[in-house]
Design an enzyme around this catalytic site. Structure first.
Site, PDB file in Angstrom:
ATOM      1  N   HIS A 118       0.821  -1.204   0.076  1.00 44.12           N
ATOM      2  CA  HIS A 118       0.173   0.039  -0.037  1.00 44.12           C
ATOM      3  C   HIS A 118       1.024   1.172  -0.084  1.00 44.12           C
ATOM      4  CE1 HIS A 118      -2.677   3.000   1.820  1.00 44.12           C
ATOM      5  NE2 HIS A 118      -3.724   2.165   1.678  1.00 44.12           N
ATOM      6  N   ASP A 195       3.158  -4.182   8.202  1.00 42.08           N
ATOM      7  CA  ASP A 195       1.887  -3.568   8.008  1.00 42.08           C
ATOM      8  C   ASP A 195       0.715  -4.398   8.201  1.00 42.08           C
ATOM      9  OD1 ASP A 195      -0.438  -2.207   6.934  1.00 42.08           O
ATOM     10  OD2 ASP A 195       0.359  -1.611   5.006  1.00 42.08           O
ATOM     11  N   GLN A 198      -4.524  -4.689   7.044  1.00 45.92           N
ATOM     12  CA  GLN A 198      -5.714  -5.688   6.704  1.00 45.92           C
ATOM     13  C   GLN A 198      -5.334  -7.093   7.492  1.00 45.92           C
ATOM     14  OE1 GLN A 198      -7.917  -4.960   4.811  1.00 45.92           O
ATOM     15  NE2 GLN A 198      -7.337  -3.100   3.789  1.00 45.92           N
ATOM     16  N   LYS A 221     -10.461  -0.084  10.526  1.00 44.47           N
ATOM     17  CA  LYS A 221     -10.635  -1.079   9.591  1.00 44.47           C
ATOM     18  C   LYS A 221     -11.071  -2.455  10.295  1.00 44.47           C
ATOM     19  CE  LYS A 221      -8.002   0.557   5.673  1.00 44.47           C
ATOM     20  NZ  LYS A 221      -6.669   0.540   4.921  1.00 44.47           N
ATOM     21  N   CYS A 359      -4.526   2.473  -3.647  1.00 40.63           N
ATOM     22  CA  CYS A 359      -3.474   2.934  -3.175  1.00 40.63           C
ATOM     23  C   CYS A 359      -2.497   1.905  -3.177  1.00 40.63           C
ATOM     24  CB  CYS A 359      -3.678   3.335  -1.689  1.00 40.63           C
ATOM     25  SG  CYS A 359      -5.012   4.396  -1.348  1.00 40.63           S
TER      26      CYS A 359
END
Ligand SMILES: *Cc1c(COP(=O)(O)O)cnc(C)c1O
Length: 400
Positions: A118, A195, A198, A221, A359
């Site tokens: 991302h 990261d 998600q 999220k 993104c």
């Protein structure tokens, strides 16, 4: 534990008396009533600045804020709640690291990312590379949309100082083999940043089992409010790092000439923190725990299988990526229909999907696309959402 889908949708006021088909949870998720109530009660019952006030209201706010830190800590299997730093989101967490971990980088050093990152896990490192003269290399993708780790020695080198990789692709849904990457990074003496934007909402996360040095994610999220995120780091690393932002609360002493720093995690929480949102995130974690993260991921797996089977029957449906380990994210194009037109037509049926570059422009470039459609699921989605999407798609195709 069994959980009933019908009841789950009822927990989310946005779905009450509405035919909304929300298939964009990878962008942001809807909020259950308990989270909204908790935020409201912070403002109506416990509103005072944290860590400063000596009156009771201030202690209540501080207690709720610190309690939320404990919830986050146990949610990701941290060693101590001192390792949990509240930020405004994944983007800020990664920027913090890209500033503080790169102090000693010099020309010849390398930062290793992947082609599926991302922009939030790309641009901060590019800025750091520009500042320090270090270079960036990328792990490529296989045809299936998985990281191609077949020749690790090409990417993991003694010059590799930082490895920063997404837990789950926000475009392809690929779940990356973090344990393996962690081992390869540490063999080269690099630090490993994940990261988890998600990852944390959809997978059971244990940072000790993963073996990473830092893990980042966003509240919005995972059913929580906007404006709150997390940076988890190993305590000894956090203690050795310089602060990112300066201001109130992150200091121990300040004179006209210089300052000394507060202890971790406060060293990294300059100014009034988003304590209301942090408490909201704690409540979102309670809600997720009440259902069980593994039940949520099993549900998403079943929905994804159901959707992929139905979509395979649709002419000119082109799926991007077929990773074996995946979350509930499906990216596609329909030959002959521009994704932006598709999104607008779906919107007329009150179906929300995301189209665009998500993104992740380098990933789209590797797919030779500039815009694609994406469905992304969460616990409140069900088979009838997918049926509605497919019916609408069939009608739109007939029109084109
Ligand atoms: C959304 C997302 C981010 C950025 O999160 P913010 O909440 O916008 O800071 C980073 N990485 C991935 C994989 C994402 O999906």
């Amino acid at each position: 534990m069994e959980f009933s889908l019908k009841d789950i949708k009822q927990d989310f006021p946005i779905f009450h008396n509405s035919d909304l088909v929300y298939l964009d949870s990878a962008s942001t998720t809807q909020k259950p009533q308990v989270v909204l109530d908790r935020i409201s009660s912070m403002y109506s019952e416990a509103n005072a600045n944290v860590h400063r006030a000596l009156y009771s209201l201030g202690s209540v706010a501080t207690e709720r804020y610190e309690n939320s830190r404990k919830k986050v800590s146990s949610f990701i299997g941290a060693n101590s709640d001192k390792e949990i730093i509240f930020t405004s989101g994944t983007t800020e967490s990664i920027n913090l690291l890209a500033h503080t971990l790169t102090d000693k980088l010099k020309p010849g050093d390398e930062i290793l990312l992947s082609e599926m990152e991302h922009h939030s896990n790309l641009v901060p490192w590019q800025l750091a590379a520009n500042r320090t003269g270090a270079s960036i290399s990328y792990i490529p993708l296989s045809k299936k949309g998985e990281l191609d780790l077949s020749e690790p020695e090409r990417y993991f080198k003694p010059s590799t100082k930082i490895v920063s990789i997404t837990h789950v692709s926000n475009v392809l849904g690929t779940i990356n083999p973090l344990k393996k990457i962690s081992e390869m990074a540490h063999e080269m003496g690099a630090v490993f940043v994940v990261d988890g934007a998600q990852g944390a909402p959809h997978c059971s996360v244990n940072v000790k089992e993963i073996g990473c040095d830092f893990y980042t994610f966003s509240g919005h999220k995972m059913l929580g409010p906007t404006g709150i995120g997390v940076l988890w780091g190993k305590l000894e690393l956090l203690e050795s790092m310089e602060p990112f932002m300066g201001g109130g609360e992150m200091i121990e002493t300040v004179t006209m000439e210089s300052s000394t720093w507060n202890e971790v995690p406060y060293k990294f929480e300059a100014g009034t923190p988003n304590f209301v949102q942090a408490v909201g995130l704690g409540s979102a974690i309670d809600y997720i725990n009440s259902i069980g993260i593994n039940n949520i991921s099993d549900h998403e797996t079943k929905l994804t299988e159901y959707a992929l089977e139905k979509l395979a029957d649709i002419d000119n449906f082109r799926l991007f990526g077929s990773p074996i380990d995946r979350t509930g994210v499906i990216s596609f194009n329909i030959d002959g229909i521009h994704p932006h037109d598709l999104a607008q037509f779906l919107n007329e049926d009150n179906i929300a999907i995301r189209v665009g570059h998500h993104c992740a422009q380098p990933l789209l470039a590797s797919l030779n696309e500039t815009s694609i459609g994406r469905l992304s699921f969460y616990l409140y989605n069900n088979e009838s959402d997918i049926d509605n999407f497919c019916d609408s798609l069939t009608r739109i195709k007939a029109y084109f």
